[in-house]
Design a protein around this motif. Structure first.
Motif, PDB file in Angstrom:
ATOM      1  N   VAL A 157       0.873  -1.169   0.000  1.00  0.00           N
ATOM      2  CA  VAL A 157       0.000   0.000   0.000  1.00  0.00           C
ATOM      3  C   VAL A 157       0.909   1.218   0.000  1.00  0.00           C
ATOM      4  CG1 VAL A 157      -1.807   1.284   1.180  1.00  0.00           C
ATOM      5  CG2 VAL A 157      -1.817  -1.223   1.264  1.00  0.00           C
ATOM      6  N   LEU A 158       0.853   2.007  -1.063  1.00  0.00           N
ATOM      7  CA  LEU A 158       1.783   3.115  -1.263  1.00  0.00           C
ATOM      8  C   LEU A 158       1.116   4.441  -0.944  1.00  0.00           C
ATOM      9  CD1 LEU A 158       3.273   1.916  -4.678  1.00  0.00           C
ATOM     10  CD2 LEU A 158       4.088   1.398  -2.365  1.00  0.00           C
ATOM     11  N   GLU A 159       1.863   5.313  -0.280  1.00  0.00           N
ATOM     12  CA  GLU A 159       1.375   6.642   0.098  1.00  0.00           C
ATOM     13  C   GLU A 159       1.947   7.666  -0.865  1.00  0.00           C
ATOM     14  OE1 GLU A 159      -0.163   9.781   1.122  1.00  0.00           O
ATOM     15  OE2 GLU A 159      -0.690   8.186   2.542  1.00  0.00           O
ATOM     16  N   GLY A 160       1.053   8.328  -1.611  1.00  0.00           N
ATOM     17  CA  GLY A 160       1.521   9.293  -2.605  1.00  0.00           C
ATOM     18  C   GLY A 160       1.089  10.715  -2.354  1.00  0.00           C
ATOM     19  N   ASN A 161       0.608  10.998  -1.126  1.00  0.00           N
ATOM     20  CA  ASN A 161       0.156  12.340  -0.770  1.00  0.00           C
ATOM     21  C   ASN A 161      -0.990  12.817  -1.655  1.00  0.00           C
ATOM     22  OD1 ASN A 161       2.102  12.694   1.333  1.00  0.00           O
ATOM     23  ND2 ASN A 161       3.654  13.150  -0.215  1.00  0.00           N
ATOM     24  N   HIS A 162      -1.876  11.913  -1.993  1.00  0.00           N
ATOM     25  CA  HIS A 162      -3.082  12.292  -2.728  1.00  0.00           C
ATOM     26  C   HIS A 162      -4.159  12.706  -1.727  1.00  0.00           C
ATOM     27  CE1 HIS A 162      -1.795  11.165  -6.719  1.00  0.00           C
ATOM     28  NE2 HIS A 162      -1.454   9.961  -6.323  1.00  0.00           N
ATOM     29  N   PRO A 163      -4.659  13.936  -1.817  1.00  0.00           N
ATOM     30  CA  PRO A 163      -5.665  14.394  -0.857  1.00  0.00           C
ATOM     31  C   PRO A 163      -7.076  13.891  -1.150  1.00  0.00           C
ATOM     32  CG  PRO A 163      -5.168  16.147  -2.387  1.00  0.00           C
ATOM     33  CD  PRO A 163      -4.239  15.022  -2.725  1.00  0.00           C
ATOM     34  N   ASN A 164      -7.297  13.350  -2.355  1.00  0.00           N
ATOM     35  CA  ASN A 164      -8.624  12.916  -2.774  1.00  0.00           C
ATOM     36  C   ASN A 164      -8.546  11.517  -3.378  1.00  0.00           C
ATOM     37  OD1 ASN A 164     -10.231  15.402  -2.254  1.00  0.00           O
ATOM     38  ND2 ASN A 164      -8.819  16.302  -3.749  1.00  0.00           N
ATOM     39  N   PRO A 165      -9.695  10.887  -3.644  1.00  0.00           N
ATOM     40  CA  PRO A 165      -9.684   9.564  -4.269  1.00  0.00           C
ATOM     41  C   PRO A 165      -8.916   9.558  -5.582  1.00  0.00           C
ATOM     42  CG  PRO A 165     -11.879  10.064  -3.434  1.00  0.00           C
ATOM     43  CD  PRO A 165     -11.071  11.319  -3.282  1.00  0.00           C
ATOM     44  N   ILE A 166      -8.161   8.483  -5.815  1.00  0.00           N
ATOM     45  CA  ILE A 166      -7.331   8.366  -7.013  1.00  0.00           C
ATOM     46  C   ILE A 166      -8.195   7.881  -8.168  1.00  0.00           C
ATOM     47  CG2 ILE A 166      -5.359   7.185  -8.051  1.00  0.00           C
ATOM     48  CD1 ILE A 166      -4.104   7.035  -5.276  1.00  0.00           C
ATOM     49  N   GLY A 167      -8.376   8.728  -9.153  1.00  0.00           N
ATOM     50  CA  GLY A 167      -9.253   8.406 -10.268  1.00  0.00           C
ATOM     51  C   GLY A 167      -8.547   7.839 -11.477  1.00  0.00           C
ATOM     52  N   CYS A 168      -7.210   7.867 -11.472  1.00  0.00           N
ATOM     53  CA  CYS A 168      -6.469   7.370 -12.635  1.00  0.00           C
ATOM     54  C   CYS A 168      -5.168   6.718 -12.183  1.00  0.00           C
ATOM     55  CB  CYS A 168      -6.175   8.518 -13.608  1.00  0.00           C
ATOM     56  SG  CYS A 168      -5.367   7.985 -15.137  1.00  0.00           S
ATOM     57  N   VAL A 169      -4.907   5.524 -12.690  1.00  0.00           N
ATOM     58  CA  VAL A 169      -3.653   4.811 -12.447  1.00  0.00           C
ATOM     59  C   VAL A 169      -3.208   4.220 -13.774  1.00  0.00           C
ATOM     60  CG1 VAL A 169      -2.498   2.930 -11.224  1.00  0.00           C
ATOM     61  CG2 VAL A 169      -4.295   4.227 -10.073  1.00  0.00           C
ATOM     62  N   ALA A 170      -1.942   4.432 -14.154  1.00  0.00           N
ATOM     63  CA  ALA A 170      -1.464   3.914 -15.435  1.00  0.00           C
ATOM     64  C   ALA A 170       0.022   3.622 -15.372  1.00  0.00           C
ATOM     65  CB  ALA A 170      -1.748   4.908 -16.555  1.00  0.00           C
ATOM     66  N   PHE A 171       0.436   2.529 -16.015  1.00  0.00           N
ATOM     67  CA  PHE A 171       1.841   2.179 -16.142  1.00  0.00           C
ATOM     68  C   PHE A 171       2.416   2.811 -17.395  1.00  0.00           C
ATOM     69  CE2 PHE A 171       2.711  -1.128 -12.981  1.00  0.00           C
ATOM     70  CZ  PHE A 171       4.099  -1.076 -12.923  1.00  0.00           C
ATOM     71  N   ASN A 172       3.645   3.282 -17.301  1.00  0.00           N
ATOM     72  CA  ASN A 172       4.365   3.707 -18.488  1.00  0.00           C
ATOM     73  C   ASN A 172       4.564   2.485 -19.389  1.00  0.00           C
ATOM     74  OD1 ASN A 172       6.747   4.244 -20.248  1.00  0.00           O
ATOM     75  ND2 ASN A 172       6.865   6.153 -19.098  1.00  0.00           N
ATOM     76  N   PRO A 173       4.241   2.583 -20.693  1.00  0.00           N
ATOM     77  CA  PRO A 173       4.334   1.406 -21.561  1.00  0.00           C
ATOM     78  C   PRO A 173       5.763   0.968 -21.870  1.00  0.00           C
ATOM     79  CG  PRO A 173       3.758   3.347 -22.834  1.00  0.00           C
ATOM     80  CD  PRO A 173       3.707   3.755 -21.392  1.00  0.00           C
ATOM     81  N   LYS A 174       6.770   1.818 -21.596  1.00  0.00           N
ATOM     82  CA  LYS A 174       8.147   1.488 -21.942  1.00  0.00           C
ATOM     83  C   LYS A 174       9.075   1.384 -20.731  1.00  0.00           C
ATOM     84  CE  LYS A 174       8.127   3.501 -26.592  1.00  0.00           C
ATOM     85  NZ  LYS A 174       8.794   4.455 -27.513  1.00  0.00           N
ATOM     86  N   TYR A 175       8.798   2.179 -19.698  1.00  0.00           N
ATOM     87  CA  TYR A 175       9.730   2.252 -18.581  1.00  0.00           C
ATOM     88  C   TYR A 175       9.050   1.839 -17.280  1.00  0.00           C
ATOM     89  CZ  TYR A 175      12.199   5.034 -22.039  1.00  0.00           C
ATOM     90  OH  TYR A 175      12.790   5.470 -23.191  1.00  0.00           O
ATOM     91  N   MET A 176       9.860   1.549 -16.269  1.00  0.00           N
ATOM     92  CA  MET A 176       9.341   1.085 -14.996  1.00  0.00           C
ATOM     93  C   MET A 176       8.859   2.282 -14.168  1.00  0.00           C
ATOM     94  SD  MET A 176      11.116  -1.596 -12.316  1.00  0.00           S
ATOM     95  CE  MET A 176      11.424  -2.757 -13.631  1.00  0.00           C
ATOM     96  N   MET A 177       7.713   2.812 -14.577  1.00  0.00           N
ATOM     97  CA  MET A 177       7.149   3.981 -13.907  1.00  0.00           C
ATOM     98  C   MET A 177       5.626   3.873 -13.892  1.00  0.00           C
ATOM     99  SD  MET A 177       7.305   8.018 -15.004  1.00  0.00           S
ATOM    100  CE  MET A 177       9.050   8.209 -14.636  1.00  0.00           C
ATOM    101  N   VAL A 178       5.027   4.286 -12.786  1.00  0.00           N
ATOM    102  CA  VAL A 178       3.577   4.308 -12.639  1.00  0.00           C
ATOM    103  C   VAL A 178       3.144   5.738 -12.351  1.00  0.00           C
ATOM    104  CG1 VAL A 178       1.598   3.419 -11.346  1.00  0.00           C
ATOM    105  CG2 VAL A 178       3.594   1.981 -11.695  1.00  0.00           C
TER     106      VAL A 178
END
Length: 260
Positions: free
Chosen positions: A221-242
Motif C-alpha cells: 500500500v503506497l502513500e503518494g500524498n493524494h488528498p482525494n480519491p485516485i481516479g487514474c492509475v497507469a503504467f508507463n508502456p516502456k519504462y518502470m514507472m507508474v
C-alpha cells in the motif's frame, strides 16, 4: 489539456505522439481529436446524445471505441468523422480492446461482460460472462491484461475482479479501496502491470494498492500524498514507472537500493 468551451475528460493518446482524443463535458457529447502541436481540433466525432463514459484507442490502428450514457457503444476511425459501427445496449457501457486489437470487451451495467470480434461485432457477442454484482452498483472500467489472458473489472463500490478472458471464471477478487460508501459510488483508477502479474488500484483515501494476480495477496500500500480519491492509475508502456492522480499527480519509480 484546457478547453473552457467544450470541457475535457477521458484523454487518450493516439498512435501519433502529438495528438489525443478526449470526451467533452460542455455544450454537447462529441468526442474531439486534438493536435497538441498547435492546439487545434482535427476532427469531431458526433453521435452520442449523452455523456461519454468510456473511450479506448485500438492498440494496432486508428480505430477507437466509445461508450456513453445514451446506452450506446460506437466504433470510429480517426480518418473519418462518421461512425463505423453502432451497438445499443441495456445499460451504462464500458469498453476496451484486447492487446491484439481484434477483440473488444463491453461491460453492461454491473452484471455482464460481453466479448465481440471487431470484424463481425454486428453478429453479437461470441462470449458472455455473468459478473457478481450488488444492487445499485455500476461497472467503472474494464481492461485486458497485456498478455490477453485476463480482464480486470472494477465497480463503483470498490470491488475489483480479475476474470479469465477465455472462460469467464473469476480468478481473484480485490476489495478494501473504499473506506466510506457514497450514494453514487466512486470511479477509481486501476490497471495491470506490464507483465500481467500484478494489479494496481487507487483508493478513496488516496493510497495506491498493489495485489498479486497469482496469489491474490496484497503486496503493498503506497502513500503518494493524494488528498482525494485516485481516479487514474497507469503504467508507463516502456519504462518502470507508474502514474497516479486525483487533482494532483504522482509518479512512482522503484527504489533500486532496496531492490539490491
Amino acid at each position: 489539456l484546457l478547453s473552457r468551451k467544450y470541457g475535457v475528460s477521458l484523454i487518450r493518446y493516439t498512435h501519433a505522439q502529438n495528438t489525443v482524443l478526449h470526451a467533452s463535458t460542455k455544450i454537447d457529447d462529441t468526442v474531439r481529436y486534438l493536435s497538441l502541436h498547435d492546439n487545434k481540433y482535427l476532427r469531431y466525432f458526433k453521435g452520442h446524445q449523452q455523456r461519454v463514459v468510456s473511450l479506448c484507442m485500438s492498440p494496432i490502428d486508428d480505430t477507437f471505441i466509445s461508450g456513453a450514457m445514451d446506452r450506446s457503444i460506437r466504433l470510429w476511425d480517426l480518418r473519418s468523422p462518421n461512425c463505423a459501427g453502432l451497438m445499443h445496449v441495456n445499460g451504462r457501457p464500458v469498453a476496451a480492446f484486447d492487446p491484439e486489437g481484434l477483440i473488444f470487451g463491453a461491460g453492461i451495467d454491473a452484471e455482464y461482460l460481453k466479448l465481440y470480434d471487431l470484424r463481425s461485432f454486428d453478429r453479437g457477442p461470441f462470449s458472455t460472462f455473468k459478473i457478481p454484482s450488488e444492487r445499485g452498483t455500476e461497472l467503472s472500467t474494464i481492461s485486458f491484461s497485456p498478455d490477453g489472458k485476463n480482464i480486470l473489472v472494477s465497480t463503483t463500490n470498490g470491488v475489483l475482479r480479475v476474470v479469465d478472458a477465455f472462460n469467464g471464471q473469476i480468478i481473484q477478487t480485490f476489495t478494501g479501496i473504499i473506506t466510506e460508501r457514497t450514494e453514487r459510488g466512486l470511479h477509481l483508477g486501476c490497471c495491470f502491470s506490464p507483465d500481467s502479474n500484478y494489479v494496481l488500484a487507487g483508493s478513496q483515501d488516496g493510497h495506491l494498492h498493489v495485489w498479486s494476480v497469482k496469489t491474490g495477496n496484497k503486496i503493498a500500500v503506497l502513500e503518494g500524498n493524494h488528498p482525494n480519491p485516485i481516479g487514474c492509475v497507469a503504467f508507463n508502456p516502456k519504462y518502470m514507472m507508474v502514474a497516479s492522480s486525483c487533482n494532483n499527480a504522482a509518479f512512482w519509480i522503484p527504489n533500486l537500493e532496496e531492490l539490491q
